[in-house]
Design a protein around this motif. Structure first.
Motif, PDB file in Angstrom:
ATOM      1  N   ALA A   2      10.651   2.374  10.733  1.00 13.41           N
ATOM      2  CA  ALA A   2       9.579   1.380  10.764  1.00 13.41           C
ATOM      3  C   ALA A   2       9.585   0.529   9.497  1.00 13.41           C
ATOM      4  O   ALA A   2       8.666  -0.249   9.265  1.00 13.41           O
TER       5      ALA A   2
ATOM      6  N   ASN B 159       0.759   9.466  11.314  1.00 10.99           N
ATOM      7  CA  ASN B 159      -0.497   8.725  11.199  1.00 10.99           C
ATOM      8  C   ASN B 159      -0.407   7.677  10.098  1.00 10.99           C
ATOM      9  O   ASN B 159      -0.920   6.569  10.235  1.00 10.99           O
TER      10      ASN B 159
ATOM     11  N   ARG C  73       0.845  -1.201   0.000  1.00  8.45           N
ATOM     12  CA  ARG C  73       0.000   0.000   0.000  1.00  8.45           C
ATOM     13  C   ARG C  73       0.879   1.248   0.000  1.00  8.45           C
ATOM     14  O   ARG C  73       1.802   1.361   0.779  1.00  8.45           O
TER      15      ARG C  73
ATOM     16  N   ILE D 227       2.226   6.142   9.115  1.00  8.38           N
ATOM     17  CA  ILE D 227       3.033   5.028   9.618  1.00  8.38           C
ATOM     18  C   ILE D 227       2.126   4.076  10.389  1.00  8.38           C
ATOM     19  O   ILE D 227       2.154   2.863  10.196  1.00  8.38           O
ATOM     20  N   LEU D 228       1.285   4.669  11.261  1.00 11.87           N
ATOM     21  CA  LEU D 228       0.384   3.861  12.083  1.00 11.87           C
ATOM     22  C   LEU D 228      -0.601   3.082  11.227  1.00 11.87           C
ATOM     23  O   LEU D 228      -1.029   1.991  11.587  1.00 11.87           O
ATOM     24  N   GLN D 229      -1.000   3.663  10.105  1.00 12.18           N
ATOM     25  CA  GLN D 229      -1.980   2.994   9.255  1.00 12.18           C
ATOM     26  C   GLN D 229      -1.355   1.856   8.470  1.00 12.18           C
ATOM     27  O   GLN D 229      -2.048   1.167   7.742  1.00 12.18           O
ATOM     28  N   GLY D 230      -0.055   1.697   8.613  1.00  8.95           N
ATOM     29  CA  GLY D 230       0.594   0.522   8.058  1.00  8.95           C
ATOM     30  C   GLY D 230       0.864   0.573   6.567  1.00  8.95           C
ATOM     31  O   GLY D 230       0.886  -0.463   5.906  1.00  8.95           O
TER      32      GLY D 230
END
Lengths: 315, 340
Positions: B116, B87, B32, B89-92
């Motif tokens: 990450a 954000n 993604r 990064i957090l959403q992958g």
């Protein structure tokens, strides 16, 4: 019985509202993005909230004496620029410049008090001065944060993420100093009843200068934390902080007049604001609507506050 | 027994190799990619986002990647964008493509992303953090070639008028320094005056109209894009002969140029960056995820329209838009092959 009455009192609700809003938004974030429910996730969610929380506390000191600081955003930007240039290359010059900033802030306090000038006008003017200095110091974005600041802000303690520890420490220290000491009562008294403080023989001039100097101290902490997180600076890095800090204080239960402030609430307010932005972005709301949605969250919280105030008035 | 074992080992090794090849060929179908954009308030950025959206949708439909979402910050501020990147990064997301609000202030967030394991590609507004890829525009060259072109057209040289962008912005500084370098190379030219046109026709027109009465005869106008049409209007309103005005690929500029060309054989050139560079950044990110070796520093070619290509350029430009070139996966591969 007395316990129950306390939970129904407006005083309790006024204090609990910031914490409740934060919990509510945090649950929303966890629901949308379970990945955030981890050490790593909390760190990412909150690390940029720390400079905002520091700037909010800085703003709170000025609001406590019934003034408003419209220059805090450009001041934090200037500190970030000093941090990434002078403080890195010639630490002594950097420290001298930062001390100079505190002195200038104290003088501003004196000027505003002695000449009875509206603080909004003076600080709005100063915002251009700070911005100008920042551009002179760092005409093109760059510089690099001193290593010790980098180490400090990226420190990863076991179990609890650094931003949460920092936020709790900040809230408790300032709360103790302002709400639990006689010195703090005097400070808030300037905003509450200036005449009473004068009659009691205290110098309002000195108190105001102290409050403005404290604003500068926390503004400096905000700037240095920010430059540590960003690794380098930009003359426009923190312009958003002016409005965010005011919103944070009000969201946290403070009032524009009367010396009614809440340090714990202000820190929670700043964190709520940061988190709301993340929440809206996780929701995939289009950017055109995001500012509106952020405003809506503010209005909801303030509307609840108005309800609490009415409860108070009825007693 | 020994033989059995070695055959088993050999088959396993073969199976692994085959699997390895297959994985690297269709590696990115579950990846993604996100676009972090800081501003959407002008025609160039709108075209940039449109190109990204069209291209990403196609790539998702073709199964090349799993997602190609675009995010724009509500306000053009580095702190907002840093939070946005965190954000993402957090959403992958597996790769984040950035058009940055500041070359330096996002470095902390970019470093977090790299740590990450996320691929970070910046373009147009690039970031200086070493772990990120940069698709930069050679803005300085963009200024220099304007003066080079004028030098070819005007053997005797003369006085130039410079229209700059927005004061204090990196792009403005770069193009300006390119123009200065060009003037230093061609001593027959002299910059008689400069105004800030803010890349906007109306602002440029007002600024040029204001400075014209104090100017000697102007033979050429060097620009930064989005200001050529306004300059032409100001010259016409002042009743002065139209000099050679360098255009910036906007639809109104090209239309005006075409009218002049048909009426009196007016000649000039037009140069700007194609907003489709976002699609190049998309494919570069995809290629890195695919395991290709891509150099960290890339220079994107700018889009130049000459007298001969004017009709074609105008036909490819939407009314109110900017001339565009979009990259397909093959274009991007060809581009990467050319730089390696």
């Amino acid at each position: 019985m007395t316990g129950l009455r306390f939970f129904a009192s407006p005083r309790f609700w006024r204090g609990a509202l910031p914490a409740l809003s934060l919990t509510f938004v945090l649950l929303g974030v966890f629901w949308l993005q379970p990945r955030a429910m981890s050490y790593f996730g909390l760190n990412l969610l909150f690390n940029l909230a720390i400079p905002i929380a520091l700037a909010t506390i800085a703003q709170m000191f000025v609001i406590a004496v019934n003034d408003l600081d419209l220059s805090i955003g450009s001041f934090v930007s200037l500190v970030a620029c000093i941090g990434a240039t002078w403080l890195q290359e010639t630490p002594l010059l950097g420290i001298a410049a930062l001390l100079g900033c505190i002195a200038v802030y104290a003088c501003l306090g004196a000027l505003i008090y002695i000449r009875q000038l509206p603080s909004i006008v003076v600080t709005l003017g100063m915002s251009f001065v700070w911005s100008g200095c920042a551009v002179l110091l760092l005409p093109t974005p760059g510089g690099s944060a001193p290593d010790w600041i980098r180490t400090l802000v990226t420190y990863k303690p076991p179990y609890v993420p650094m931003p949460l520890i920092a936020a709790a420490a900040l809230a408790l220290i300032v709360h103790f100093a302002l709400m639990r000491t006689s010195w703090g009562v005097l400070m808030r008294g300037v905003g509450g009843n200036e005449k009473a403080i004068t009659r009691a023989g205290w110098s309002v001039l000195k108190l105001k200068m102290t409050m403005y100097a404290l604003t500068a101290v926390f503004g400096i902490l905000a700037g240095l934390t920010l430059v540590g997180l960003a690794t380098s600076a930009d003359a426009n890095i923190a312009l958003r902080y002016t409005l965010l800090s005011i919103a944070g204080v009000i969201l946290g239960g403070g009032e524009f007049v009367g010396g009614r402030i809440s340090p714990i609430g202000a820190v929670l307010g700043a964190m709520t604001l940061t988190l709301t932005a993340s929440f809206l972005s996780f929701l995939r709301i289009s950017p055109d609507w995001q500012i509106g949605a952020q405003g809506a969250v503010l209005i909801i919280v303030l509307a609840l506050r108005a309800v609490v105030n009415r409860m108070e008035a009825r007693r | 027994m020994r033989i059995c074992q070695s055959i088993l080992l050999a088959t396993t090794a073969l199976a692994l190799t085959v699997a390895g090849i297959q994985v690297s060929a269709a590696d990115t179908s579950d990846k993604r990619i996100a676009l972090s954009n800081n501003y959407a308030g002008n025609s160039w950025r709108q075209a940039m986002l449109k190109s990204w959206g069209k291209n990403a949708e196609q790539a998702v439909n073709d199964g090349v990647v799993a997602a190609g979402d675009a995010f724009t910050t509500a306000e053009n501020q580095p702190t907002e964008q840093a939070a946005q990147i965190q954000n993402l990064i957090l959403q992958g997301y597996d790769a984040i493509v950035i058009n940055a609000a500041s070359p330096t202030a996002l470095n902390g967030a970019v470093k977090e992303a790299c740590d990450a394991g996320i691929v970070v590609v910046s373009f147009d507004g690039v970031v200086t953090e070493p772990c990120a890829w940069r698709i930069a525009v050679d803005f300085k060259k963009m200024g220099e070639i304007q003066v080079d072109y004028l030098s070819g057209r005007l053997a005797d040289g003369g006085e130039l008028l410079e229209i700059r962008g927005l004061a204090g912005v990196f792009v403005d500084d770069e193009i300006h320094s390119g123009i200065e370098a060009g003037v230093a190379n061609h001593e027959k030219f002299n910059i008689a005056g400069s105004v800030h046109g803010e890349w906007t026709q109306t602002v440029a027109q007002k600024a040029v109209a204001g400075i014209l009465p104090s100017m000697p005869e102007i033979v050429g106008v060097v620009t930064q894009g989005g200001d050529g049409y306004g300059a032409a209007q100001a010259f016409a309103a002042a009743g002065r002969p139209t000099p050679i005005i360098i255009m910036g690929n906007r639809h109104d500029e090209l239309t005006w140029w075409k009218e002049q060309k048909d009426a009196n054989g007016y000649e000039t050139m037009s140069v700007s960056i194609a907003p489709g560079v976002s699609t190049l950044a998309f494919w570069v990110a995809q290629q890195i995820l695919d395991g290709q070796d891509v150099p960290k520093e890339l220079i994107v070619p700018f889009l130049q329209i000459d007298q001969a290509d004017l009709e074609e350029g105008l036909a490819n430009t939407e009314p109110g838009g900017v001339s565009n070139v979009e990259y397909s996966l093959d274009d991007a591969k060809a581009y990467l092959a050319s730089v390696q």
